[in-house]
Design a protein around this motif. Structure first.
Motif, short mmCIF file in Angstrom:
data_model
loop_
_atom_site.label_atom_id
_atom_site.label_comp_id
_atom_site.label_asym_id
_atom_site.label_seq_id
_atom_site.Cartn_x
_atom_site.Cartn_y
_atom_site.Cartn_z
N SER A 9 0.85 -1.22 -0.10
CA SER A 9 -0.11 -0.11 -0.01
C SER A 9 0.90 1.41 0.07
O SER A 9 2.11 1.08 0.44
CB SER A 9 -0.89 0.28 1.15
OG SER A 9 -0.10 0.19 2.42
N LEU A 10 0.25 2.50 -0.26
CA LEU A 10 0.87 3.72 -0.21
C LEU A 10 1.53 3.94 1.04
O LEU A 10 2.98 4.14 1.26
CB LEU A 10 -0.22 4.90 -0.46
CG LEU A 10 0.39 6.10 -0.64
CD1 LEU A 10 1.56 6.52 -1.72
CD2 LEU A 10 -0.59 7.27 -0.69
N GLU A 11 0.93 3.66 1.97
CA GLU A 11 1.27 3.85 3.57
C GLU A 11 2.53 2.96 3.88
O GLU A 11 3.56 3.38 4.47
CB GLU A 11 0.38 3.85 4.71
CG GLU A 11 -0.73 5.02 4.61
CD GLU A 11 -1.63 5.15 5.71
OE1 GLU A 11 -1.37 4.32 6.75
OE2 GLU A 11 -2.51 5.96 5.67
N GLY A 33 1.36 14.89 -3.01
CA GLY A 33 0.21 14.37 -3.15
C GLY A 33 0.06 13.09 -2.28
O GLY A 33 -0.96 12.89 -1.81
N ALA A 34 1.05 12.33 -1.99
CA ALA A 34 0.88 11.16 -0.78
C ALA A 34 0.93 11.77 0.28
O ALA A 34 -0.08 11.00 1.16
CB ALA A 34 2.20 10.65 -1.04
N ALA A 35 1.16 12.82 0.87
CA ALA A 35 0.72 13.42 2.15
C ALA A 35 -0.82 13.75 2.17
O ALA A 35 -1.52 13.69 3.03
CB ALA A 35 1.54 14.83 2.29
N VAL A 36 -1.26 14.39 1.00
CA VAL A 36 -2.64 14.68 0.66
C VAL A 36 -3.48 13.39 0.88
O VAL A 36 -4.63 13.48 1.53
CB VAL A 36 -2.97 15.35 -0.52
CG1 VAL A 36 -4.49 15.62 -0.69
CG2 VAL A 36 -2.32 16.63 -0.30
N SER A 37 -2.97 12.22 0.25
CA SER A 37 -3.73 11.15 0.19
C SER A 37 -3.65 10.30 1.72
O SER A 37 -4.74 10.06 2.19
CB SER A 37 -2.74 9.91 -0.73
OG SER A 37 -3.57 8.72 -0.61
N ILE A 49 5.36 9.39 -4.63
CA ILE A 49 5.76 9.80 -3.23
C ILE A 49 6.95 10.77 -3.42
O ILE A 49 7.94 10.52 -3.76
CB ILE A 49 6.05 8.60 -2.40
CG1 ILE A 49 4.72 7.34 -2.45
CG2 ILE A 49 6.50 8.66 -1.26
CD1 ILE A 49 5.48 5.86 -2.14
N ASP A 50 6.71 11.94 -2.82
CA ASP A 50 7.51 12.98 -2.81
C ASP A 50 8.00 13.15 -1.25
O ASP A 50 7.25 13.49 -0.36
CB ASP A 50 7.00 14.19 -3.23
CG ASP A 50 6.43 14.26 -4.59
OD1 ASP A 50 7.22 13.72 -5.63
OD2 ASP A 50 5.34 14.47 -5.06
#
Length: 119
Positions: A9-11, A33-37, A49-50
Motif C-alpha cells: 500500500s501507499l502507507e 500528493g502522498a501526504a494529501v492522500s 511519493i515525494d
C-alpha cells in the motif's frame, strides 16, 4: 522490514522507505500528493511519493538502490510497485513561506513519518 510487492500500500511503501533511509542517516519529510492522500484517507490517491531531504542525492540514490529502486532522471522506479518516488530539491516551503517546519507526523508500522500538517 516488509518486502515491496505489487500489493504494498501507499502507507506501507512510505514506511518502508522512511525506515530504510533513516537507518542510513537520511532524514526526509513527506510532501505532495502522498501526504494529501494520507490526510484524506485516500480520497485523493497519489501514485507518486515525494520527499524533501537535505542529504546528498548520491547518498539517497544509493540507499534507494538497496531497496531495489532504479533511478531515471529525478524519479525512482521499483519493478514490483506502481508507485514512483521523487526527491524534489528543498528547502521545505509552501508558496513563498520558506523555510517552513514540518509540524505533522504519522506513525506507519511504528515508524514516525514527518510531513506538513494538513492546515
Amino acid at each position: 522490514m516488509k518486502k515491496i510487492s505489487e500489493k504494498t500500500s501507499l502507507e506501507d511503501m512510505i514506511g518502508i522507505i522512511v525506515s530504510h533511509l533513516g537507518n542510513r542517516g537520511i532524514s526526509v519529510v513527506l510532501v505532495g500528493g502522498a501526504a494529501v492522500s494520507i490526510y484524506t484517507d485516500n480520497k485523493y490517491m497519489s501514485k507518486d511519493i515525494d520527499f524533501i531531504s537535505s542529504e546528498d542525492h548520491k547518498k539517497i540514490a544509493s540507499a534507494m538502490a538497496e531497496l531495489g529502486f532504479k533511478s531515471k532522471g529525478k524519479d525512482f522506479y521499483h519493478p514490483h510497485t506502481r508507485f514512483t518516488v521523487e526527491f524534489p530539491s528543498g528547502p521545505l516551503g509552501i508558496g513563498n513561506q520558506v523555510p517552513i517546519k514540518p509540524e505533522g507526523q504519522i506513525k506507519i508500522n511504528g515508524i514516525t513519518v514527518k510531513m506538513f500538517s494538513p492546515t
